[in-house]
Design a protein around this motif. Structure first.
Motif: not given
Length: 612
Positions: A509-510, A512-514, A516-517
């Protein structure tokens, strides 16, 4: 598989009867920059026929046979013709004439000026068979030997075009703006057909992926999501199941007399000032494997076929770009003609060639505008930046010294002067033909973050392999079937769903969020990432570079790689030429703060700072 004068898909769409005679390309368009089109007519005994076009403004310029009696190459001049149906009548001395109704279509408005992918884009590379299964009914298709078997790492798993359409929300929400899929054309092979690199019909989408119409719908729906579609094109070879292997139009259609002789893979032979011609031939004319016959693009009719095929797909499917597989393995003169013709028709299109070498001199040779050791002319806009990919992984894994570590990353970028346009290179951490970057970096999340941060903020056009955003890996194996594993959540019975986040680990999740950001950052500051790169020599395990425009006062992005195992203070005085006149700074994902004298860098980190 046979296709007709109008492919089955086009005929259905236009409510026209299917022709008995095979014609390629299956249709053409009025108003093209080049007004001529050469039709490959395939029909038993067709070479004996004379041909006449009974249509205003259309002229038959030539009618040429090759060695096979079953092919005729007919060149039409359509410069004065309006869209409509062109009756082509083939007259024989010993049987009744045959008429083929050939359609000249109207082009989409602005087609010739379509914009290709560029620095503001991020490309998502998908293996269609392994991404998402949106249509269970086409997993296995009658008449095709290679059936679906999800337990077979080298078999077909059922992913398809409908699956990609169904996941366009995910792709666009992540921030990807282009999709490059591995080939989707028919691969009627006995095994290992899922990867798509053994074409058996250049004008037909493999029915296990969908149809021509569905591919066009995918492109149209992707455009509505703000996503362009890049087609993977193979000019160098076909699959051994292609009809040309049973009935080639000419004796020289396939290199080495149609018999397997392996390529040397020695691309250096094309550039070696001390080399011999036989080494060049061994590279260019050799086959990859016995199931991939090598095409002889020196045959002018085959060359024209391949040129027109690429134009046809761009026009038919509304493509934003092309990726060319095994670029340098094809004939050099042909590649010059192929790129020039595509760019003549679509001046703003982008085309990226795969030249897998870590030598930037060889990579740069193929890009338009590069200085060369000879008078070769290339119109190829972009090349895959394999030298940067290899250097990046080694720079992150190797210890810091005078000649290793981040210094080598700096040095490879300092060599950008050899490229015609280094800002138009496609940069990547991994792809479908190599170990996943997470595995290359020994599943170290910090190193993965440094690699992906670099790729997504570097000069050039970033490409991300599907699953890299959730730390997909291939531990202990180099098997491509494992590297191209199924994306979790793409099949109805998957217990983990990366599209929704269900079942992912905290680390996934980290990651994927990285990703995306950083993609959102690129969308927030497109002018920055379409701008310049300025970097500073690495110092004490820290490498700093800036992305910026040429206009004073515009926002800048500062990227810092810290390979040290401890946190570190970074004095900013050294970077005053980039920071003077700016008051505020914020780390990606954090609040803005006044620009101070130094920054605190976390241990083993990649930090991104926005300066305004």
């Amino acid at each position: 598989m046979r296709y007709c004068a109008l492919s089955t898909t086009l005929a259905a769409a236009l409510a026209w009867p299917v022709q008995a005679v095979e014609v390629a390309p299956p249709n053409w368009w009025a108003g093209m920059v080049s007004p001529t089109v050469e039709l490959m007519i395939h029909e038993p005994g067709i070479a004996e026929a004379s041909v006449k076009a009974d249509y205003p403004g259309v002229k038959v310029l030539s009618s040429v046979r090759q060695d096979s009696n079953n092919y005729l190459f007919v060149t039409l001049d359509t410069e004065q013709a309006k869209p409509g149906v062109i009756p082509l009548t083939f007259t024989f001395s010993d049987r009744d004439p045959v008429t083929v109704n050939y359609q000249l279509q109207t082009r989409e408005e602005g087609s010739s000026q379509r914009e290709g992918f560029n620095q503001t884009d991020v490309i998502y590379l998908i293996t269609p068979d392994r991404f998402a299964n949106g249509d269970l009914s086409n997993d296995s298709v009658a008449g095709y030997v290679d059936k679906a078997d999800r337990d077979d790492k080298g078999g077909r798993h059922g992913g398809d075009i409908q699956g990609m359409i169904d996941r366009l929300d995910y792709i666009s929400d992540m921030g990807f703006t282009q999709v490059w899929t591995m080939p989707l054309l028919e691969n009627a092979m006995d095994a290992y057909s899922y990867h798509g690199y053994s074409t058996t019909d250049y004008y037909r989408i493999d029915p296990r992926f969908g149809s021509n119409e569905l591919y066009r719908e995918f492109s149209q729906q992707a455009e509505q999501h703000g996503v362009g579609v890049i087609m993977d094109v193979i000019l160098n070879h076909i699959g051994s199941g292609h009809q040309w292997m049973q009935d080639p139009p000419a004796e020289d259609w396939i290199n080495n007399d149609g018999k397997f002789v392996p390529t040397s893979h020695r691309r250096e032979a094309l550039h070696d000032p001390h080399g011999v011609e036989s080494d060049k031939v061994a590279f260019n004319d050799g086959w990859f494997v016995p199931t991939m016959p090598d095409l002889n693009q020196r045959n002018p009719h085959l060359a024209q076929y391949l040129i027109q095929n690429a134009i046809w797909w761009v026009e038919y499917a509304g493509l934003s770009g092309i990726r060319v597989d095994t670029y340098s393995y094809s004939d050099k003169a042909f590649l010059s003609d192929w790129t020039a013709r595509l760019m003549q028709e679509y001046p703003n299109l982008n085309i990226v060639g795969e030249e897998w070498t870590v030598n930037p001199l060889i990579t740069a040779y193929w890009q338009a505008g590069s200085q060369r050791h000879d008078d070769y002319e290339s119109a190829l806009p972009s090349v895959m930046d394999f030298p940067l990919q290899a250097t990046l992984t080694e720079a992150l894994k190797n210890s810091e010294s005078w000649s290793s570590g981040l210094r080598t990353l700096y040095e490879i970028l300092a060599s950008d002067f050899v490229y015609g346009d280094p800002y138009n290179l496609v940069v990547f951490a991994d792809n479908h033909d190599m170990s996943r970057i997470y595995s290359q970096l020994d599943e170290d999340p910090a190193l993965w973050d440094m690699a992906m941060t670099t790729v997504l903020t570097m000069r050039g056009i970033p490409q991300v392999f599907y699953g890299t955003e959730i730390l997909m890996a291939n531990p202990g194996t180099e098997d491509h079937g494992i590297i191209r594993s199924d994306f979790p959540g793409g099949w109805p019975d998957d217990k983990i769903n990366a599209f929704t986040g269900e079942g992912l680990t905290d680390q996934q999740v980290w990651a994927q969020d990285r990703i995306k950001s950083m993609l959102k950052l690129r969308q927030q500051y497109p002018q920055v990432f379409a701008g310049k790169l300025t970097h500073y020599t690495p110092d004490d395990g820290v490498y700093v570079y800036f992305r910026h425009t040429e206009h004073a006062g515009d926002a800048k992005v500062m990227v810092v790689l810290n390979k040290n195992a401890e946190s570190k203070a970074l004095p900013l005085a050294r970077f005053s030429s980039m920071l003077t006149g700016y008051d505020n700074i914020r780390r990606l994902g954090e609040s803005q703060q006044p620009l101070a004298q130094s920054l605190t860098l976390p241990a083993s980190s990649a930090t991104v700072w926005i300066i305004e």
